[in-house]
Design a protein around this motif. Structure first.
Motif, PDB file in Angstrom:
ATOM      1  N   GLY A   1       0.793  -1.219   0.000  1.00 49.92           N
ATOM      2  CA  GLY A   1       0.000   0.000   0.000  1.00 49.92           C
ATOM      3  C   GLY A   1       0.829   1.274   0.000  1.00 49.92           C
ATOM      4  N   PRO A   2       1.822   1.418   0.891  1.00 49.04           N
ATOM      5  CA  PRO A   2       2.635   2.646   0.859  1.00 49.04           C
ATOM      6  C   PRO A   2       3.368   2.855  -0.459  1.00 49.04           C
ATOM      7  CG  PRO A   2       2.927   1.485   2.937  1.00 49.04           C
ATOM      8  CD  PRO A   2       2.135   0.576   2.058  1.00 49.04           C
ATOM      9  N   LEU A   3       3.864   1.773  -1.066  1.00 52.52           N
ATOM     10  CA  LEU A   3       4.549   1.918  -2.356  1.00 52.52           C
ATOM     11  C   LEU A   3       3.582   2.383  -3.439  1.00 52.52           C
ATOM     12  CD1 LEU A   3       6.789  -1.283  -2.319  1.00 52.52           C
ATOM     13  CD2 LEU A   3       7.474   1.077  -1.843  1.00 52.52           C
ATOM     14  N   LEU A   4       2.377   1.812  -3.443  1.00 45.15           N
ATOM     15  CA  LEU A   4       1.388   2.231  -4.438  1.00 45.15           C
ATOM     16  C   LEU A   4       0.980   3.686  -4.238  1.00 45.15           C
ATOM     17  CD1 LEU A   4      -0.923  -0.916  -4.651  1.00 45.15           C
ATOM     18  CD2 LEU A   4       0.722  -0.107  -6.347  1.00 45.15           C
ATOM     19  N   ARG A   5       0.831   4.104  -2.974  1.00 43.70           N
ATOM     20  CA  ARG A   5       0.462   5.497  -2.728  1.00 43.70           C
ATOM     21  C   ARG A   5       1.575   6.447  -3.157  1.00 43.70           C
ATOM     22  NH1 ARG A   5      -2.055   3.041   1.818  1.00 43.70           N
ATOM     23  NH2 ARG A   5      -0.194   3.308   3.102  1.00 43.70           N
ATOM     24  N   SER A   6       2.819   6.060  -2.915  1.00 43.84           N
ATOM     25  CA  SER A   6       3.935   6.897  -3.368  1.00 43.84           C
ATOM     26  C   SER A   6       3.986   6.979  -4.888  1.00 43.84           C
ATOM     27  CB  SER A   6       5.247   6.341  -2.827  1.00 43.84           C
ATOM     28  OG  SER A   6       5.240   6.293  -1.416  1.00 43.84           O
ATOM     29  N   ALA A   7       3.761   5.836  -5.551  1.00 43.91           N
ATOM     30  CA  ALA A   7       3.737   5.846  -7.014  1.00 43.91           C
ATOM     31  C   ALA A   7       2.565   6.677  -7.534  1.00 43.91           C
ATOM     32  CB  ALA A   7       3.651   4.421  -7.545  1.00 43.91           C
ATOM     33  N   ALA A   8       1.408   6.609  -6.847  1.00 45.33           N
ATOM     34  CA  ALA A   8       0.259   7.419  -7.265  1.00 45.33           C
ATOM     35  C   ALA A   8       0.553   8.911  -7.113  1.00 45.33           C
ATOM     36  CB  ALA A   8      -0.973   7.033  -6.439  1.00 45.33           C
ATOM     37  N   ASP A   9       1.241   9.289  -6.042  1.00 43.40           N
ATOM     38  CA  ASP A   9       1.640  10.696  -5.881  1.00 43.40           C
ATOM     39  C   ASP A   9       2.595  11.127  -6.980  1.00 43.40           C
ATOM     40  OD1 ASP A   9       0.084  10.849  -3.608  1.00 43.40           O
ATOM     41  OD2 ASP A   9       1.744  10.362  -2.254  1.00 43.40           O
TER      42      ASP A   9
ATOM     43  N   GLY B   1     -20.042   8.841 -12.160  1.00 42.39           N
ATOM     44  CA  GLY B   1     -20.763   8.232 -11.047  1.00 42.39           C
ATOM     45  C   GLY B   1     -19.919   7.292 -10.217  1.00 42.39           C
ATOM     46  N   LEU B   2     -18.599   7.495 -10.188  1.00 41.33           N
ATOM     47  CA  LEU B   2     -17.699   6.626  -9.439  1.00 41.33           C
ATOM     48  C   LEU B   2     -17.411   7.246  -8.082  1.00 41.33           C
ATOM     49  CD1 LEU B   2     -15.168   5.705 -12.275  1.00 41.33           C
ATOM     50  CD2 LEU B   2     -17.138   4.393 -11.489  1.00 41.33           C
ATOM     51  N   ASP B   3     -17.592   6.462  -7.037  1.00 36.31           N
ATOM     52  CA  ASP B   3     -17.347   6.937  -5.678  1.00 36.31           C
ATOM     53  C   ASP B   3     -15.877   6.714  -5.330  1.00 36.31           C
ATOM     54  OD1 ASP B   3     -17.696   7.942  -3.187  1.00 36.31           O
ATOM     55  OD2 ASP B   3     -18.701   6.174  -2.363  1.00 36.31           O
ATOM     56  N   ARG B   4     -15.003   7.467  -5.965  1.00 38.44           N
ATOM     57  CA  ARG B   4     -13.566   7.367  -5.728  1.00 38.44           C
ATOM     58  C   ARG B   4     -12.973   8.761  -5.644  1.00 38.44           C
ATOM     59  NH1 ARG B   4     -14.286   3.490  -9.853  1.00 38.44           N
ATOM     60  NH2 ARG B   4     -13.933   1.349  -9.205  1.00 38.44           N
ATOM     61  N   THR B   5     -11.859   8.844  -4.936  1.00 41.88           N
ATOM     62  CA  THR B   5     -11.108  10.089  -4.900  1.00 41.88           C
ATOM     63  C   THR B   5     -10.085  10.100  -6.033  1.00 41.88           C
ATOM     64  OG1 THR B   5      -9.464   9.170  -3.381  1.00 41.88           O
ATOM     65  CG2 THR B   5     -11.413  10.220  -2.402  1.00 41.88           C
ATOM     66  N   VAL B   6      -9.481  11.261  -6.228  1.00 43.41           N
ATOM     67  CA  VAL B   6      -8.454  11.373  -7.261  1.00 43.41           C
ATOM     68  C   VAL B   6      -7.271  10.471  -6.933  1.00 43.41           C
ATOM     69  CG1 VAL B   6      -6.906  12.977  -8.453  1.00 43.41           C
ATOM     70  CG2 VAL B   6      -9.194  13.711  -7.809  1.00 43.41           C
ATOM     71  N   HIS B   7      -6.943  10.369  -5.643  1.00 36.87           N
ATOM     72  CA  HIS B   7      -5.815   9.516  -5.248  1.00 36.87           C
ATOM     73  C   HIS B   7      -6.117   8.048  -5.533  1.00 36.87           C
ATOM     74  CE1 HIS B   7      -2.118   8.627  -3.083  1.00 36.87           C
ATOM     75  NE2 HIS B   7      -2.763   7.664  -2.451  1.00 36.87           N
ATOM     76  N   ASP B   8      -7.348   7.613  -5.280  1.00 30.40           N
ATOM     77  CA  ASP B   8      -7.718   6.227  -5.605  1.00 30.40           C
ATOM     78  C   ASP B   8      -7.608   5.974  -7.106  1.00 30.40           C
ATOM     79  OD1 ASP B   8      -8.242   5.799  -2.955  1.00 30.40           O
ATOM     80  OD2 ASP B   8     -10.382   6.242  -3.130  1.00 30.40           O
ATOM     81  N   PHE B   9      -8.003   6.961  -7.890  1.00 35.09           N
ATOM     82  CA  PHE B   9      -7.890   6.800  -9.342  1.00 35.09           C
ATOM     83  C   PHE B   9      -6.430   6.721  -9.771  1.00 35.09           C
ATOM     84  CE2 PHE B   9      -7.449   8.819 -13.545  1.00 35.09           C
ATOM     85  CZ  PHE B   9      -8.170   7.913 -14.298  1.00 35.09           C
ATOM     86  N   ARG B  10      -5.567   7.510  -9.139  1.00 37.46           N
ATOM     87  CA  ARG B  10      -4.143   7.433  -9.474  1.00 37.46           C
ATOM     88  C   ARG B  10      -3.569   6.067  -9.103  1.00 37.46           C
ATOM     89  NH1 ARG B  10      -3.855  11.156 -13.244  1.00 37.46           N
ATOM     90  NH2 ARG B  10      -4.114  13.288 -12.489  1.00 37.46           N
ATOM     91  N   VAL B  11      -4.025   5.499  -7.996  1.00 39.47           N
ATOM     92  CA  VAL B  11      -3.577   4.150  -7.628  1.00 39.47           C
ATOM     93  C   VAL B  11      -4.019   3.140  -8.683  1.00 39.47           C
ATOM     94  CG1 VAL B  11      -3.843   2.306  -5.932  1.00 39.47           C
ATOM     95  CG2 VAL B  11      -3.473   4.646  -5.164  1.00 39.47           C
ATOM     96  N   GLU B  12      -5.250   3.282  -9.187  1.00 34.70           N
ATOM     97  CA  GLU B  12      -5.703   2.393 -10.255  1.00 34.70           C
ATOM     98  C   GLU B  12      -4.860   2.567 -11.511  1.00 34.70           C
ATOM     99  OE1 GLU B  12      -9.807   2.903 -11.016  1.00 34.70           O
ATOM    100  OE2 GLU B  12     -10.448   2.168  -9.060  1.00 34.70           O
ATOM    101  N   GLN B  13      -4.473   3.793 -11.817  1.00 28.84           N
ATOM    102  CA  GLN B  13      -3.601   4.008 -12.972  1.00 28.84           C
ATOM    103  C   GLN B  13      -2.266   3.290 -12.789  1.00 28.84           C
ATOM    104  OE1 GLN B  13      -3.930   8.479 -13.240  1.00 28.84           O
ATOM    105  NE2 GLN B  13      -4.176   8.012 -15.401  1.00 28.84           N
ATOM    106  N   VAL B  14      -1.718   3.362 -11.582  1.00 23.99           N
ATOM    107  CA  VAL B  14      -0.460   2.662 -11.313  1.00 23.99           C
ATOM    108  C   VAL B  14      -0.640   1.157 -11.479  1.00 23.99           C
ATOM    109  CG1 VAL B  14       1.249   2.158  -9.522  1.00 23.99           C
ATOM    110  CG2 VAL B  14       0.430   4.489  -9.829  1.00 23.99           C
ATOM    111  N   LEU B  15      -1.754   0.613 -10.999  1.00 21.61           N
ATOM    112  CA  LEU B  15      -1.998  -0.826 -11.136  1.00 21.61           C
ATOM    113  C   LEU B  15      -2.133  -1.229 -12.606  1.00 21.61           C
ATOM    114  CD1 LEU B  15      -4.501  -1.408  -8.194  1.00 21.61           C
ATOM    115  CD2 LEU B  15      -2.096  -2.067  -8.297  1.00 21.61           C
TER     116      LEU B  15
END
Length: 312
Positions: free
Chosen positions: A68-76, A96-110
Motif C-alpha cells: 500500500g505505501p509503495l502504491l500510494r507513493s507511485a500514485a503521488d 458516477g464513481l465513488d472514488r477520490t483522485v488519489h484512488d484513481f491514481r492508484v488504479e492508474q499505477v496498477l
C-alpha cells in the motif's frame, strides 16, 4: 557457481522476504503506544484530535499492508507528472464513481504495472532466445507502463461517455413521470421522491442525490443548480436549470417538464438522423467494392467466354 549454491541463494532470499513480510504484518497489527496509553490519561490536556480520530483504517489484506505505501507513493508521483486533478475529479463525478483522485491514481499505477508485467514476461521469453534484446525489452517495459497509465485515463473518459448516453436515454421518461406527478397535484419534492422510488438508472441516481440534499435542508433550486453545474450534458443542465427557475418564480412546472422531454426527444431524433447520414457513406463501401464488381463480373464474363470461343 554450482546449482546447489544457486538453490541455497534462492532459498535464503525467499526466507528473508517471508521474514520481512511477517515482521511488517506484525508491526501493522500492533496497536500504537498513544492508542494504548492516552485513553487512561484523562487529566492531561490534548491539543490535537483524539487518537481514535488520528488512527487510520487498518489494511484489509496483507498485500495492501505491504504494498500500500509503495502504491500510494507511485500514485503521488503520477499525480505530479500528469496533473489535472480538477479534470479527473470532475470526470469521476460525471462517471458516477465513488472514488477520490488519489484512488484513481492508484488504479492508474496498477494498470501500468499490469502492462509492465505482461511486457516483461514477453521480454524474458524473448531474451531466452536472443539475449541481445534486453535493452529494447527494458524500453518496451517503460513504454508499456506509460501506456497502461494512459489507458486507465482513456477508460475513465469512456465510462463518462457511456454513462451520459444512458442518462440521455432515460431522460425523456423521467421528465414525463415528473411532469405527470406534478400535474396530478404533488409538490416538486414529493414528485421527485415518487419518481426516484419507482425508477432505476443513472439519472435516477443523480436525482436521488438531489432529493437527499433537499431533505437535509438545501433549497430545491440550489440543489438543482448544483446538479446542473455537475452534469456534463447540456440537455440535463438545461432541465435542472428549468426546474430551479420554475420553483423560484412560480412557473407551471408541468409545462416546463413536458417541454424539456419534448426537446430531448427532438434532439435524439436529430442525432439519429445525423448518425444515419454519416453512416450512409460507410454503407456505400461494400456496395462499391464488393457488390458492384461481382455484378459486373457476372454481366461481362459470359461475353468474354463467348468471344474467346469464337476467336480463331
Amino acid at each position: 557457481m554450482t546449482p546447489a549454491v544457486w538453490g541455497g541463494l534462492l532459498g535464503a532470499t525467499t526466507a528473508a522476504g517471508l521474514l520481512l513480510v511477517g515482521f511488517r504484518v506484525a508491526a501493522t497489527r500492533r496497536p500504537q503506544l498513544d492508542t494504548r496509553v492516552l485513553p487512561y490519561l484523562r487529566d492531561l490536556p490534548r491539543s490535537g484530535p483524539s487518537p481514535r480520530a488520528v488512527q487510520t483504517a487498518p489494511p484489509r489484506s496483507v498485500v495492501a499492508a505491504v504494498y500500500g505505501p509503495l502504491l500510494r507513493s507511485a500514485a503521488d508521483a503520477v499525480e505530479r507528472v500528469l496533473g489535472g486533478s480538477t479534470s479527473v475529479r470532475r470526470r469521476l463525478e460525471r462517471a458516477g464513481l465513488d472514488r477520490t483522485v488519489h484512488d484513481f491514481r492508484v488504479e492508474q499505477v496498477l494498470w501500468g504495472l499490469a502492462a509492465f508485467a505482461l511486457t516483461a514476461a514477453y521480454g524474458v521469453l524473448d531474451a531466452l532466445g536472443d539475449p541481445s534484446g534486453v535493452a529494447s525489452s527494458a524500453v518496451l517495459c517503460i513504454v508499456a507502463f506509460a501506456l497502461g497509465v494512459l489507458a486507465r485515463d482513456s477508460h475513465l473518459s469512456g465510462q463518462v461517455r457511456s454513462r451520459e448516453r444512458r442518462i440521455l436515454a432515460e431522460f425523456p421518461t423521467v421528465a414525463e413521470l415528473l411532469a405527470l406527478s406534478v400535474a396530478a397535484g404533488e409538490s416538486p419534492v414529493a414528485a421527485l421522491d415518487r419518481v426516484v422510488r419507482r425508477s432505476g438508472g443513472e439519472l435516477s441516481t443523480d436525482l436521488a442525490r438531489v432529493l437527499a440534499a433537499v431533505r437535509t435542508g438545501e433549497p430545491v433550486s440550489a440543489a438543482f443548480d448544483r446538479l446542473a453545474a455537475a452534469t456534463g450534458q447540456p440537455l440535463v443542465a438545461r432541465f435542472a436549470q428549468g426546474i430551479a427557475v420554475a420553483v423560484e418564480r412560480g412557473t407551471p412546472l408541468a409545462d416546463v417538464l413536458h417541454a424539456q422531454a419534448a426537446d430531448v426527444r427532438e434532439a435524439g431524433r436529430r442525432e439519429l438522423i445525423e448518425v444515419a447520414a454519416r453512416r450512409e457513406v460507410f454503407m456505400m463501401v461494400p456496395v462499391v467494392f464488393l457488390v458492384l464488381p461481382v455484378t459486373v463480373l457476372f454481366a461481362f464474363w459470359p461475353g468474354v467466354v463467348g468471344l474467346s470461343l469464337t476467336t480463331p
